[in-house]
Scaffold this motif. Structure first.
Motif, mmCIF file in Angstrom:
data_model
loop_
_atom_site.group_PDB
_atom_site.id
_atom_site.type_symbol
_atom_site.label_atom_id
_atom_site.label_comp_id
_atom_site.label_asym_id
_atom_site.label_seq_id
_atom_site.Cartn_x
_atom_site.Cartn_y
_atom_site.Cartn_z
ATOM 1 N N VAL A 15 6.923 -10.513 13.547
ATOM 2 C CA VAL A 15 7.757 -9.338 13.290
ATOM 3 C C VAL A 15 7.189 -8.130 14.022
ATOM 4 N N ASP A 16 7.994 -7.108 14.104
ATOM 5 C CA ASP A 16 7.646 -5.853 14.755
ATOM 6 C C ASP A 16 6.463 -5.188 14.051
ATOM 7 N N GLU A 17 5.580 -4.566 14.839
ATOM 8 C CA GLU A 17 4.404 -3.888 14.280
ATOM 9 C C GLU A 17 4.786 -2.767 13.324
ATOM 10 N N THR A 18 5.903 -2.105 13.583
ATOM 11 C CA THR A 18 6.356 -1.028 12.698
ATOM 12 C C THR A 18 6.680 -1.579 11.317
ATOM 13 N N LEU A 19 7.345 -2.722 11.271
ATOM 14 C CA LEU A 19 7.655 -3.342 9.987
ATOM 15 C C LEU A 19 6.379 -3.787 9.283
ATOM 16 N N VAL A 20 5.456 -4.367 10.024
ATOM 17 C CA VAL A 20 4.179 -4.790 9.433
ATOM 18 C C VAL A 20 3.488 -3.599 8.790
ATOM 19 N N SER A 21 3.425 -2.484 9.501
ATOM 20 C CA SER A 21 2.781 -1.276 8.963
ATOM 21 C C SER A 21 3.477 -0.789 7.706
ATOM 22 N N ALA A 22 4.805 -0.795 7.724
ATOM 23 C CA ALA A 22 5.561 -0.337 6.551
ATOM 24 C C ALA A 22 5.326 -1.257 5.359
ATOM 25 N N VAL A 23 5.286 -2.550 5.605
ATOM 26 C CA VAL A 23 5.047 -3.523 4.519
ATOM 27 C C VAL A 23 3.659 -3.314 3.931
ATOM 28 N N ILE A 24 2.661 -3.201 4.777
ATOM 29 C CA ILE A 24 1.286 -3.008 4.299
ATOM 30 C C ILE A 24 1.158 -1.696 3.534
ATOM 31 N N ALA A 25 1.850 -0.660 3.996
ATOM 32 C CA ALA A 25 1.775 0.660 3.350
ATOM 33 C C ALA A 25 2.310 0.660 1.925
ATOM 34 N N THR A 26 3.126 -0.327 1.559
ATOM 35 C CA THR A 26 3.647 -0.374 0.193
ATOM 36 C C THR A 26 2.570 -0.713 -0.822
ATOM 37 N N GLY A 27 1.477 -1.322 -0.352
ATOM 38 C CA GLY A 27 0.421 -1.742 -1.271
ATOM 39 C C GLY A 27 0.749 -3.036 -1.992
ATOM 40 N N ALA A 28 1.796 -3.702 -1.554
ATOM 41 C CA ALA A 28 2.234 -4.940 -2.194
ATOM 42 C C ALA A 28 1.301 -6.100 -1.860
ATOM 43 N N THR A 29 1.427 -7.140 -2.653
ATOM 44 C CA THR A 29 0.669 -8.358 -2.416
ATOM 45 C C THR A 29 1.494 -9.326 -1.566
ATOM 46 N N GLN A 30 0.843 -10.348 -1.077
ATOM 47 C CA GLN A 30 1.541 -11.367 -0.296
ATOM 48 C C GLN A 30 2.580 -12.078 -1.171
ATOM 49 N N ALA A 31 2.271 -12.275 -2.446
ATOM 50 C CA ALA A 31 3.225 -12.906 -3.363
ATOM 51 C C ALA A 31 4.468 -12.033 -3.553
ATOM 52 N N GLU A 32 4.269 -10.727 -3.645
ATOM 53 C CA GLU A 32 5.412 -9.821 -3.771
ATOM 54 C C GLU A 32 6.258 -9.843 -2.498
ATOM 55 N N LEU A 33 5.607 -9.913 -1.352
ATOM 56 C CA LEU A 33 6.340 -9.998 -0.091
ATOM 57 C C LEU A 33 7.133 -11.303 -0.030
ATOM 58 N N ALA A 34 6.541 -12.380 -0.459
ATOM 59 C CA ALA A 34 7.242 -13.668 -0.459
ATOM 60 C C ALA A 34 8.454 -13.625 -1.380
ATOM 61 N N GLU A 35 8.320 -12.979 -2.515
ATOM 62 C CA GLU A 35 9.444 -12.854 -3.443
ATOM 63 C C GLU A 35 10.561 -12.001 -2.833
ATOM 64 N N ALA A 36 10.188 -10.894 -2.194
ATOM 65 C CA ALA A 36 11.182 -10.034 -1.542
ATOM 66 C C ALA A 36 11.896 -10.803 -0.435
ATOM 67 N N TRP A 37 11.152 -11.573 0.330
ATOM 68 C CA TRP A 37 11.742 -12.363 1.408
ATOM 69 C C TRP A 37 12.714 -13.396 0.844
ATOM 70 N N ALA A 38 12.349 -13.986 -0.297
ATOM 71 C CA ALA A 38 13.248 -14.949 -0.951
ATOM 72 C C ALA A 38 14.553 -14.276 -1.364
ATOM 73 N N TRP A 39 14.464 -13.052 -1.871
ATOM 74 C CA TRP A 39 15.674 -12.328 -2.262
ATOM 75 C C TRP A 39 16.554 -12.030 -1.052
ATOM 76 N N ILE A 40 15.943 -11.623 0.038
ATOM 77 C CA ILE A 40 16.708 -11.302 1.240
ATOM 78 C C ILE A 40 17.327 -12.566 1.830
ATOM 79 N N SER A 41 16.592 -13.650 1.780
ATOM 80 C CA SER A 41 17.038 -14.902 2.396
ATOM 81 C C SER A 41 18.085 -15.651 1.593
ATOM 82 N N ASN A 42 18.048 -15.501 0.256
ATOM 83 C CA ASN A 42 18.925 -16.329 -0.564
ATOM 84 C C ASN A 42 19.161 -15.702 -1.938
ATOM 85 N N ASP A 43 19.712 -14.504 -1.969
ATOM 86 C CA ASP A 43 19.880 -13.797 -3.239
ATOM 87 C C ASP A 43 20.845 -14.493 -4.196
#
Length: 74
Positions: A15-43
């Motif tokens: 993914v784009d470095e800008t998106l990576v920076s924004a994701v990291i800046a949220t302070g979220a965990t990898q599990a939270e990112l995986a859950e968000a990705w699941a929602w986007i992929s198959n809500d």
């Protein structure tokens, strides 16, 4: 623990470095990112399971991912 570039790429793939920076800046965990990705992929499937809509950092991540997805389409 703060996610790294490798953590983000492990969930989202390349993914784009800008998106990576924004994701990291949220302070979220990898599990939270995986859950968000699941929602986007198959809500519909998640709602069909009776899951509540995401809140907190998961919702923030889902918004970031959705915005990024929309930009790629344009």
């Amino acid at each position: 623990m703060t996610m790294t570039l490798q953590d983000v790429v492990a969930v989202l793939g390349p993914v784009d470095e800008t998106l990576v920076s924004a994701v990291i800046a949220t302070g979220a965990t990898q599990a939270e990112l995986a859950e968000a990705w699941a929602w986007i992929s198959n809500d519909e499937a998640l709602m069909g399971e009776g899951r509540r809509l995401p809140t907190g950092r998961v919702a923030t991540l889902a918004d970031l991912l959705k915005d990024d997805e929309d930009e790629e389409i344009e």
